[in-house]
Scaffold this active site. Structure first.
Site, PDB file in Angstrom:
ATOM      1  N   ARG A 177      98.760  82.839  57.180  1.00 42.30           N
ATOM      2  CA  ARG A 177      99.415  83.764  58.120  1.00 42.30           C
ATOM      3  C   ARG A 177      98.899  85.194  57.923  1.00 42.30           C
ATOM      4  O   ARG A 177      98.749  85.949  58.881  1.00 42.30           O
ATOM      5  CB  ARG A 177     100.936  83.713  57.930  1.00 42.30           C
ATOM      6  CG  ARG A 177     101.523  82.406  58.449  1.00 42.30           C
ATOM      7  CD  ARG A 177     102.910  82.143  57.904  1.00 42.30           C
ATOM      8  NE  ARG A 177     103.898  83.114  58.322  1.00 42.30           N
ATOM      9  CZ  ARG A 177     105.044  83.331  57.693  1.00 42.30           C
ATOM     10  NH1 ARG A 177     105.344  82.652  56.598  1.00 42.30           N
ATOM     11  NH2 ARG A 177     105.883  84.226  58.149  1.00 42.30           N
TER      12      ARG A 177
ATOM     13  N   ARG B 257     112.228  84.599  49.635  1.00 43.08           N
ATOM     14  CA  ARG B 257     113.004  84.618  50.883  1.00 43.08           C
ATOM     15  C   ARG B 257     113.759  83.300  51.060  1.00 43.08           C
ATOM     16  O   ARG B 257     113.233  82.228  50.827  1.00 43.08           O
ATOM     17  CB  ARG B 257     112.095  84.832  52.092  1.00 43.08           C
ATOM     18  CG  ARG B 257     112.917  84.713  53.373  1.00 43.08           C
ATOM     19  CD  ARG B 257     112.277  85.298  54.574  1.00 43.08           C
ATOM     20  NE  ARG B 257     111.001  84.693  54.907  1.00 43.08           N
ATOM     21  CZ  ARG B 257     110.277  85.065  55.941  1.00 43.08           C
ATOM     22  NH1 ARG B 257     110.690  86.047  56.716  1.00 43.08           N
ATOM     23  NH2 ARG B 257     109.131  84.489  56.192  1.00 43.08           N
TER      24      ARG B 257
ATOM     25  N   LYS C  67     110.144  92.941  59.259  1.00 41.82           N
ATOM     26  CA  LYS C  67     110.424  93.216  60.677  1.00 41.82           C
ATOM     27  C   LYS C  67     111.805  92.697  61.077  1.00 41.82           C
ATOM     28  O   LYS C  67     112.590  93.417  61.694  1.00 41.82           O
ATOM     29  CB  LYS C  67     109.352  92.560  61.575  1.00 41.82           C
ATOM     30  CG  LYS C  67     107.936  92.991  61.264  1.00 41.82           C
ATOM     31  CD  LYS C  67     106.915  92.300  62.158  1.00 41.82           C
ATOM     32  CE  LYS C  67     106.831  90.807  61.994  1.00 41.82           C
ATOM     33  NZ  LYS C  67     106.343  90.345  60.672  1.00 41.82           N
TER      34      LYS C  67
ATOM     35  N   ARG D  99     111.832  78.599  54.249  1.00 39.86           N
ATOM     36  CA  ARG D  99     111.126  78.233  55.472  1.00 39.86           C
ATOM     37  C   ARG D  99     109.873  77.434  55.126  1.00 39.86           C
ATOM     38  O   ARG D  99     109.204  77.737  54.148  1.00 39.86           O
ATOM     39  CB  ARG D  99     110.711  79.516  56.222  1.00 39.86           C
ATOM     40  CG  ARG D  99     111.652  79.877  57.330  1.00 39.86           C
ATOM     41  CD  ARG D  99     111.422  81.238  57.914  1.00 39.86           C
ATOM     42  NE  ARG D  99     110.077  81.523  58.381  1.00 39.86           N
ATOM     43  CZ  ARG D  99     109.742  82.641  59.018  1.00 39.86           C
ATOM     44  NH1 ARG D  99     110.662  83.563  59.270  1.00 39.86           N
ATOM     45  NH2 ARG D  99     108.509  82.863  59.401  1.00 39.86           N
TER      46      ARG D  99
ATOM     47  N   ARG E 279     101.383  89.970  69.278  1.00 35.53           N
ATOM     48  CA  ARG E 279     100.592  89.840  68.046  1.00 35.53           C
ATOM     49  C   ARG E 279      99.125  89.577  68.314  1.00 35.53           C
ATOM     50  O   ARG E 279      98.381  89.260  67.380  1.00 35.53           O
ATOM     51  CB  ARG E 279     100.990  88.748  67.093  1.00 35.53           C
ATOM     52  CG  ARG E 279     102.068  87.995  67.171  1.00 35.53           C
ATOM     53  CD  ARG E 279     102.240  87.153  65.937  1.00 35.53           C
ATOM     54  NE  ARG E 279     103.645  87.124  65.713  1.00 35.53           N
ATOM     55  CZ  ARG E 279     104.219  86.835  64.590  1.00 35.53           C
ATOM     56  NH1 ARG E 279     103.525  86.520  63.557  1.00 35.53           N
ATOM     57  NH2 ARG E 279     105.497  86.839  64.476  1.00 35.53           N
TER      58      ARG E 279
HETATM   59  P1  AP5 Z   1     111.744  89.631  56.809  1.00 34.50           P
HETATM   60  O1  AP5 Z   1     112.581  90.696  57.440  1.00 34.50           O
HETATM   61  O2  AP5 Z   1     112.193  88.224  56.951  1.00 34.50           O
HETATM   62  O3  AP5 Z   1     110.211  89.807  57.242  1.00 34.50           O
HETATM   63  P2  AP5 Z   1     109.497  89.556  58.628  1.00 34.50           P
HETATM   64  O4  AP5 Z   1     108.476  90.614  58.778  1.00 34.50           O
HETATM   65  O5  AP5 Z   1     110.501  89.395  59.732  1.00 34.50           O
HETATM   66  O6  AP5 Z   1     108.808  88.189  58.255  1.00 34.50           O
HETATM   67  P3  AP5 Z   1     108.512  86.893  59.080  1.00 34.50           P
HETATM   68  O7  AP5 Z   1     107.931  85.906  58.105  1.00 34.50           O
HETATM   69  O8  AP5 Z   1     109.720  86.433  59.854  1.00 34.50           O
HETATM   70  O9  AP5 Z   1     107.419  87.409  60.017  1.00 34.50           O
HETATM   71  P4  AP5 Z   1     106.360  86.612  60.736  1.00 34.50           P
HETATM   72  O10 AP5 Z   1     105.884  87.640  61.669  1.00 34.50           O
HETATM   73  O11 AP5 Z   1     105.323  85.944  59.954  1.00 34.50           O
HETATM   74  O12 AP5 Z   1     107.196  85.371  61.269  1.00 34.50           O
HETATM   75  P5  AP5 Z   1     107.868  85.061  62.662  1.00 34.50           P
HETATM   76  O13 AP5 Z   1     109.156  84.429  62.373  1.00 34.50           O
HETATM   77  O14 AP5 Z   1     107.817  86.249  63.551  1.00 34.50           O
HETATM   78  O15 AP5 Z   1     111.594  90.033  55.260  1.00 34.50           O
HETATM   79  C1  AP5 Z   1     110.885  89.176  54.376  1.00 34.50           C
HETATM   80  C2  AP5 Z   1     111.663  89.082  53.034  1.00 34.50           C
HETATM   81  O16 AP5 Z   1     111.625  90.349  52.384  1.00 34.50           O
HETATM   82  C3  AP5 Z   1     113.141  88.731  53.195  1.00 34.50           C
HETATM   83  O17 AP5 Z   1     113.507  87.879  52.161  1.00 34.50           O
HETATM   84  C4  AP5 Z   1     113.852  90.109  53.097  1.00 34.50           C
HETATM   85  O18 AP5 Z   1     115.155  89.950  52.604  1.00 34.50           O
HETATM   86  C5  AP5 Z   1     112.947  90.859  52.136  1.00 34.50           C
HETATM   87  N1  AP5 Z   1     112.854  92.298  52.386  1.00 34.50           N
HETATM   88  C6  AP5 Z   1     112.728  92.906  53.597  1.00 34.50           C
HETATM   89  N2  AP5 Z   1     112.588  94.242  53.456  1.00 34.50           N
HETATM   90  C7  AP5 Z   1     112.622  94.497  52.108  1.00 34.50           C
HETATM   91  C8  AP5 Z   1     112.502  95.675  51.320  1.00 34.50           C
HETATM   92  N3  AP5 Z   1     112.296  96.890  51.858  1.00 34.50           N
HETATM   93  N4  AP5 Z   1     112.559  95.560  49.971  1.00 34.50           N
HETATM   94  C9  AP5 Z   1     112.726  94.340  49.406  1.00 34.50           C
HETATM   95  N5  AP5 Z   1     112.851  93.175  50.097  1.00 34.50           N
HETATM   96  C10 AP5 Z   1     112.792  93.245  51.436  1.00 34.50           C
HETATM   97  O19 AP5 Z   1     106.833  84.005  63.239  1.00 34.50           O
HETATM   98  C11 AP5 Z   1     106.696  82.723  62.663  1.00 34.50           C
HETATM   99  C12 AP5 Z   1     105.608  81.960  63.406  1.00 34.50           C
HETATM  100  O20 AP5 Z   1     105.953  81.858  64.809  1.00 34.50           O
HETATM  101  C13 AP5 Z   1     104.210  82.601  63.410  1.00 34.50           C
HETATM  102  O21 AP5 Z   1     103.484  82.278  62.250  1.00 34.50           O
HETATM  103  C14 AP5 Z   1     103.624  81.993  64.694  1.00 34.50           C
HETATM  104  O22 AP5 Z   1     103.212  80.675  64.477  1.00 34.50           O
HETATM  105  C15 AP5 Z   1     104.805  81.954  65.642  1.00 34.50           C
HETATM  106  N6  AP5 Z   1     104.909  83.180  66.466  1.00 34.50           N
HETATM  107  C16 AP5 Z   1     105.940  84.085  66.463  1.00 34.50           C
HETATM  108  N7  AP5 Z   1     105.702  85.097  67.316  1.00 34.50           N
HETATM  109  C17 AP5 Z   1     104.488  84.829  67.888  1.00 34.50           C
HETATM  110  C18 AP5 Z   1     103.672  85.510  68.838  1.00 34.50           C
HETATM  111  N8  AP5 Z   1     104.051  86.675  69.393  1.00 34.50           N
HETATM  112  N9  AP5 Z   1     102.472  84.964  69.167  1.00 34.50           N
HETATM  113  C19 AP5 Z   1     102.072  83.794  68.648  1.00 34.50           C
HETATM  114  N10 AP5 Z   1     102.785  83.096  67.729  1.00 34.50           N
HETATM  115  C20 AP5 Z   1     103.986  83.607  67.354  1.00 34.50           C
END
Ligand code: AP5
Length: 210
Positions: A167, A123, A13, A156, A88
């Protein structure tokens, strides 16, 4: 255009939001990045969020809704925005609707849990600006150094395998039902993860009719 990017942790994402933000010329709002910045700065929201995030749990809905309603009201969002990682839960989606925050499209990036588990171990993120890399798929020009700001690349805390499993469980239980929620509203477009970032971006832009 007002867009939501849905998908499991590590689905890509954040990576796709960065591409789409340039392509569509609208800002990205990532609750994950906002919360990580709040933790780094030691703000009250950061102090509240840290324990939840370290355990792979969701931060309480009211904290998230406060962040989003405040952010989308800012000037740079008047032509649209991309929400990365929010809503989410059904409660968050309903609260956004109630606040009059509407969307044109919801893209769900589809990827298997097995691929996620493999991917997360590779990552790396910049400890300074938060830019995201992958040791194999999206390597930095100099190992361990951010291309954008020269900051140090780290893993991370919540990318440890046990936390990623937690997660994923939370995603399937709390977030995946949003697909049916937005399908009912005629907004859902599912896009299969592709082997490369560029191919996934193409698939998303195609789904958006671009
Ligand atoms: P990346 O783009 O980093 O993936 P992502 O989907 O953004 O992953 P996140 O871990 O950031 O998502 P998340 O939703 O768990 O975490 P968030 O930070 O939102 O890609 C992943 C890897 O793959 C990278 O290394 C990239 O280079 C590689 N890649 C990408 N596309 C590729 C492809 N096509 N081919 C090969 N490689 C590829 O949230 C973290 C925490 O915050 C949550 O656990 C929660 O505690 C809290 N939080 C955040 N938002 C909320 C909410 N709305 N409600 C409640 N808690 C929340």
């Amino acid at each position: 255009m007002k867009l939501i990017l849905l998908g499991a942790p590590g689905a890509g994402k954040g990576t796709q939001a960065e591409v789409l933000c340039k392509e569509l010329d609208i800002p990205t709002i990532s609750t994950g990045n906002i919360l990580r910045a709040a933790i780094k700065n030691g703000t009250p929201v950061g102090l509240q969020a840290k324990a939840y995030m370290d355990a792979g749990k969701l931060v309480p809905d009211e904290v998230i809704i406060g962040i989003i309603t405040e952010r989308v009201a800012q000037d740079d969002c008047k032509n649209g925005y991309i929400l990365d990682g929010v809503p989410r839960t059904i409660a968050q989606a309903e609260a956004l609707e109630k606040a009059g925050i509407t969307f044109d499209d919801v893209i769900s990036i589809e990827i298997s849990d097995e691929t996620i588990m493999e991917r997360m171990s590779g990552r790396r993120v910049c400890e300074h600006c938060g830019a995201s890399y992958h040791l194999v798929a999206v390597p930095p020009k100099t190992p361990g150094v951010c291309d954008k700001c020269g900051g140090k690349l780290i893993q991370r805390h919540d990318d440890e395998p046990e936390t990623v499993k937690a997660r994923l469980e939370v995603y399937h239980r709390e977030t995946e039902p949003l697909k049916a929620f937005y399908a009912q509203r005629g907004l859902l477009k599912s896009v299969e993860n592709q082997p490369t970032v560029a191919e996934t971006s193409q698939a998303i832009l195609h789904a958006l009719g671009r």
